[in-house]
Design a protein around this motif. Structure first.
Motif, mmCIF file in Angstrom:
data_model
loop_
_atom_site.group_PDB
_atom_site.id
_atom_site.type_symbol
_atom_site.label_atom_id
_atom_site.label_comp_id
_atom_site.label_asym_id
_atom_site.label_seq_id
_atom_site.Cartn_x
_atom_site.Cartn_y
_atom_site.Cartn_z
ATOM 1 N N ARG A 239 0.831 -1.205 0.000
ATOM 2 C CA ARG A 239 0.000 0.000 0.000
ATOM 3 C C ARG A 239 0.869 1.260 0.000
ATOM 4 O O ARG A 239 0.568 2.236 -0.692
ATOM 5 C CB ARG A 239 -0.932 0.002 1.214
ATOM 6 C CG ARG A 239 -1.982 1.103 1.197
ATOM 7 C CD ARG A 239 -2.937 0.958 2.362
ATOM 8 N NE ARG A 239 -3.829 -0.174 2.187
ATOM 9 C CZ ARG A 239 -5.055 -0.089 1.675
ATOM 10 N NH1 ARG A 239 -5.520 1.088 1.281
ATOM 11 N NH2 ARG A 239 -5.803 -1.161 1.561
ATOM 12 N N THR B 297 -2.962 -2.021 -3.898
ATOM 13 C CA THR B 297 -3.825 -1.779 -2.744
ATOM 14 C C THR B 297 -4.740 -2.960 -2.480
ATOM 15 O O THR B 297 -5.006 -3.305 -1.330
ATOM 16 C CB THR B 297 -4.655 -0.496 -2.931
ATOM 17 O OG1 THR B 297 -5.329 -0.540 -4.202
ATOM 18 C CG2 THR B 297 -3.770 0.730 -2.890
ATOM 19 N N SER C 287 -2.540 -5.662 -0.922
ATOM 20 C CA SER C 287 -2.175 -5.377 0.461
ATOM 21 C C SER C 287 -3.366 -5.588 1.395
ATOM 22 O O SER C 287 -3.218 -6.047 2.517
ATOM 23 C CB SER C 287 -1.655 -3.940 0.588
ATOM 24 O OG SER C 287 -2.668 -3.006 0.254
#
Length: 490
Positions: free
Chosen positions: A286, A480, A483
């Motif tokens: 991230r 993202t 993560s």
């Protein structure tokens, strides 16, 4: 490094207790924000505003075009080379102390610029100012990360993005009249005076934000030297690439040398107990995703900001003043939307969702400008430029706050330095590479008039901007999502 599945802004973290970090004093941090943002304002205004003064500087000093261009390039190269070093140094000696040192260096360098006897002293002083500017950006954002939490932190970084945008947008507007009325030396004198105000605020900032630097640590000098030389070779090769030719031995040699040194730097970092850059930061998917957002803005927004005025002049026949006013369509959203992005996150919108929308705006805005032609209809340009500006504005400041919230407080300076190194480095790469591409494509348009060649070349450039932003957007989404799954599983 531990991360959390909760939103780092909407779920405020407790004030840091580590002695190496800053924590807000009970009296508030209003003056801290003022001092940091005032210093941050000077940096972009110094970059965009100095370009306006180049013709008068050249006439006054008799400098050639190459030496004259280094008034701007020297600042950018020094900024890119030393931002990471300042960020890491701030974690060791204290962010306020490093920020103060950087502001003082910038102020002194600006005074030297104001009294420069020749172009060579001016170029050297501008490089020194870039060294100070790197400290202001890296240490300033680290101070905000330490001094604010929760909604106040989101607001601080939104203002950080807004002020930086105002500096870029108003640089030519403020510096142009100053040069006409007072002369080019005064624009540097004014910068020194503003930074003197910042330095006067430092004692109060120290009272508002209590910190104690890490004890017993020392700067990774070996890593710093390798990194600075690598960045110097990379940025100098990029800056000179369009003049020397991208396939010339000098350009290729510098770029290969830079890549080799960066590989050496990475290898050394893994073997050093306290490296200049802790590579474990890059294992946080991230965090890496957030650092890619300014890179997308460099390609999708900064290149448009740089080359659209010349398109409007060369193809549409706009005067310099008309082209400058038209560019407000691109910059106004950058002034207004950082606070909007922060408020959306405070009200429960996912920061990733806001960032993805900003990236989509960059893609849509660049593609929307494909509709412009020699007539350059305002009705066609305005929506595309406003959307592109929105792509920059929504994420400005937000990505810095979100990325630093993922980093343990003792490494906030290092992380801020890394983000800003990517930001300015990608701007230099995007502007230089796309400028070379634009010149090459325009020159290849044999058999057509110059305006038609430039028109076709600029449209190709817009496609390239959109494609780069789209690729980076896909990477951000993938990182993202990956993560989030990993954090949930953990």
């Amino acid at each position: 490094m531990a991360t959390s599945t909760t939103d780092p802004v909407t779920s405020p973290r407790p004030a840091p207790q580590d002695a190496r970090t800053g924590s807000a004093a009970p009296g508030g941090t209003g003056l801290t924000m003022f001092a940091v943002l005032l210093a941050v304002f000077v940096v972009p205004i110094s970059i965009s505003g100095t370009a306006v003064a180049l013709p008068e500087i050249g006439a006054d000093t008799g400098a050639g075009s190459a030496s004259l261009q280094w008034v701007v390039n020297a600042f950018n190269v020094a900024f890119a080379c030393f931002t990471l070093v300042w960020g890491t140094l701030a974690d060791l000696i204290g962010r306020i102390r490093a920020f103060t040192l950087g502001a003082a260096i910038f102020a002194v360098a600006s005074l030297v610029c104001a009294f420069s006897p020749n172009i060579y002293v001016l170029d050297g002083a501008r490089a020194l100012a870039g060294l100070g500017g790197a400290a202001i950006f890296a240490c300033g954002s680290a101070i905000l990360s330490s001094a604010f939490d929760g909604p106040a932190r989101a607001k601080a970084f939104a203002l950080f993005g807004t002020v930086a945008g105002v500096g870029v947008a108003l640089g030519p507007t403020v510096s142009g009249p100053a040069v006409d009325a007072l002369g080019w030396r005064w624009i540097f004198g004014i910068q020194a005076a503003v930074l003197a105000v910042v330095l006067l605020c430092v004692p109060a900032v120290k009272r508002q934000v209590k910190e104690q630097p890490a004890g017993g640590g020392r700067l990774d000098v070996r890593g710093a030297v390798v990194f600075v030389v690598a960045m110097a070779a990379l940025t100098y090769g990029i800056v000179q690439g369009s003049a020397w030719g991208w396939t010339s031995p000098g350009t290729l040699g510098l770029l290969v040398f830079a890549v080799v040194l960066l590989a050496v730097f990475s290898a050394l970092a893994k073997r050093t107990e306290a490296p200049l850059l802790d590579v474990s930061l890059l294992r946080n998917r991230r965090f890496v995703a957030y650092t890619l957002v300014p890179v997308a803005a460099s390609f999708g927004f900064v290149t448009q900001l740089t080359y659209l005025p010349s398109y409007l002049a060369a193809v549409a026949g706009y005067s310099a003043s008309t082209a400058g006013v038209t560019m407000l369509l691109l910059t106004i959203p950058v002034l207004a939307l950082p606070m909007v992005g922060a408020k959306l996150v405070q009200r429960g919108t996912s920061p990733v969702a806001v960032i993805v929308v900003s990236l989509l705006c960059l893609v849509v805005g660049d593609l929307g400008l494909l509709l412009i032609g020699p007539e350059a209809s305002f009705a066609v340009m305005a929506p595309a430029m406003l959307v592109t500006g929105a792509g920059m504005g929504l994420s400005a400041g937000l990505v810095d706050g979100q990325a630093l919230a993922l980093v343990e407080p003792a490494k906030a300076g290092m992380a801020a330095g890394f983000i800003n190194t990517l930001r300015l480095g990608s701007e230099a790469i995007a502007v230089a590479v796309f400028g070379s591409l634009l010149a090459s494509l325009a020159a290849d348009g044999s058999g057509t008039d110059a305006a038609a060649s430039y028109d076709g070349a600029f449209h190709t450039l817009l496609w390239a901007m959109a494609v780069v932003c789209l690729i980076l957007g896909v990477l951000v989404v993938a990182l993202t999502r990956g993560s989030s799954r990993a954090e949930h599983a953990g």
